[in-house]
Design an enzyme around this catalytic site. Structure first.
Site, PDB file in Angstrom:
ATOM      1  N   GLU A 105       0.830  -1.211   0.000  1.00 31.22           N
ATOM      2  CA  GLU A 105       0.000   0.000   0.000  1.00 31.22           C
ATOM      3  C   GLU A 105       0.862   1.258   0.000  1.00 31.22           C
ATOM      4  OE1 GLU A 105      -4.060  -0.821   2.379  1.00 31.22           O
ATOM      5  OE2 GLU A 105      -2.230  -1.370   3.470  1.00 31.22           O
ATOM      6  N   GLN A 106       1.957   1.247   0.764  1.00 29.33           N
ATOM      7  CA  GLN A 106       2.850   2.408   0.806  1.00 29.33           C
ATOM      8  C   GLN A 106       3.527   2.603  -0.539  1.00 29.33           C
ATOM      9  OE1 GLN A 106       2.777   4.400   3.440  1.00 29.33           O
ATOM     10  NE2 GLN A 106       4.161   5.875   2.507  1.00 29.33           N
ATOM     11  N   ALA A 147       6.050   9.284   2.967  1.00 26.14           N
ATOM     12  CA  ALA A 147       7.297   8.580   3.297  1.00 26.14           C
ATOM     13  C   ALA A 147       7.570   7.504   2.250  1.00 26.14           C
ATOM     14  CB  ALA A 147       7.196   7.956   4.681  1.00 26.14           C
ATOM     15  N   SER A 200       7.959   4.340   6.258  1.00 21.48           N
ATOM     16  CA  SER A 200       6.736   4.999   6.701  1.00 21.48           C
ATOM     17  C   SER A 200       6.302   4.513   8.068  1.00 21.48           C
ATOM     18  CB  SER A 200       5.597   4.732   5.712  1.00 21.48           C
ATOM     19  OG  SER A 200       4.373   5.233   6.235  1.00 21.48           O
ATOM     20  N   TRP A 212      -2.103  16.579  10.979  1.00 22.62           N
ATOM     21  CA  TRP A 212      -3.068  15.487  11.049  1.00 22.62           C
ATOM     22  C   TRP A 212      -2.428  14.150  11.448  1.00 22.62           C
ATOM     23  CZ3 TRP A 212      -1.568  18.155   6.679  1.00 22.62           C
ATOM     24  CH2 TRP A 212      -0.637  17.486   5.871  1.00 22.62           C
ATOM     25  N   HIS A 213      -1.104  14.076  11.496  1.00 21.34           N
ATOM     26  CA  HIS A 213      -0.393  12.802  11.687  1.00 21.34           C
ATOM     27  C   HIS A 213       0.038  12.646  13.148  1.00 21.34           C
ATOM     28  CE1 HIS A 213       2.355   9.532  10.113  1.00 21.34           C
ATOM     29  NE2 HIS A 213       2.820   9.718  11.327  1.00 21.34           N
ATOM     30  N   GLU A 245       2.763  18.148   9.255  1.00 22.77           N
ATOM     31  CA  GLU A 245       1.547  17.364   9.075  1.00 22.77           C
ATOM     32  C   GLU A 245       0.718  17.441  10.358  1.00 22.77           C
ATOM     33  OE1 GLU A 245       2.347  13.352   7.781  1.00 22.77           O
ATOM     34  OE2 GLU A 245       3.004  14.044   5.808  1.00 22.77           O
ATOM     35  N   ASP A 266      -3.434   9.011  10.717  1.00 23.31           N
ATOM     36  CA  ASP A 266      -3.788  10.304  10.140  1.00 23.31           C
ATOM     37  C   ASP A 266      -5.257  10.521  10.464  1.00 23.31           C
ATOM     38  OD1 ASP A 266      -1.269  10.568   9.049  1.00 23.31           O
ATOM     39  OD2 ASP A 266      -1.879  10.017   7.018  1.00 23.31           O
ATOM     40  N   HIS A 325       3.434   4.556   9.102  1.00 19.79           N
ATOM     41  CA  HIS A 325       2.166   3.843   8.938  1.00 19.79           C
ATOM     42  C   HIS A 325       2.376   2.337   8.849  1.00 19.79           C
ATOM     43  CE1 HIS A 325      -0.696   7.143   8.688  1.00 19.79           C
ATOM     44  NE2 HIS A 325       0.243   7.817   8.061  1.00 19.79           N
TER      45      HIS A 325
END
Length: 180
Positions: free
Chosen positions: A67-68, A89, A94, A155-156, A153, A103, A96
């Site tokens: 997905e990244q 990233a 990342s 939101w992160h 960011e 996020d 994530h």
């Protein structure tokens, strides 16, 4: 992966993803957004304490390497290298991919997946102000781009655990500054 103080960035790629069995929905009504259980539990407690209702929504949690890679490639095509290197990233680098990053977005029409709206005011500002009480830090603060390698960011958020989040937030540090 052990502990919540793992640093993942360009210089410190993820050594191994979390086991799928350790990932749970960030919120009961969003089975598509996953986090490690301690991060999901803390997020639920924080949102409940703030009585956010549906005003804050999870946008992106855990991402697989594939997905990244897809996000990186599509952002390069659609937004170009400067934007992508600022807000996305590299695969393997990342947060994530750890299951500890989330996020969040203000629940508005046409929520941007890469840069969701998360203002400093209202419920979003209150969330940000209280995040450390529940173990979260704002991972990429304004003015720290040279340290983190990622643009601001708002939101992160990253789960690091309560005592660490409080210290990091109180001292105005990034995870890099705290750990290195």
């Amino acid at each position: 992966m052990s502990g919540f103080l793992i640093l993942v960035n360009r210089e410190h790629p993820l050594s191994a993803p979390p086991p799928a069995s350790a990932l749970v929905p960030a919120l009961p009504d969003r089975p598509d957004v996953l986090l490690l259980r301690p991060a999901a539990d803390a997020l639920r407690r924080l949102l409940q304490a703030l009585d956010t209702g549906t005003r804050i929504v999870p946008v992106s949690g855990w991402r697989s390497r594939a997905e990244q890679e897809s996000l990186w490639a599509s952002s390069l095509r659609e937004n170009g290298p400067a934007f992508t290197q600022t807000y996305v990233a590299r695969p393997g680098c990342s947060e994530h991919e750890t299951g500890l990053a989330i996020d969040l977005g203000e629940n508005v029409p046409e929520l941007d997946f890469i840069r969701p709206s998360f203002p400093d005011t209202g419920i979003c500002g209150t969330f940000r102000a209280r995040a450390a009480e529940f173990g979260f830090i704002l991972r990429y603060p304004k003015g720290k781009e040279a340290v983190t390698g990622i643009g601001w960011e708002p939101w992160h958020f990253r789960y690091v655990g309560v005592p660490f989040a409080r210290e990091i937030a109180d001292r105005g540090l990034t995870l890099e500054e705290y750990l290195l």
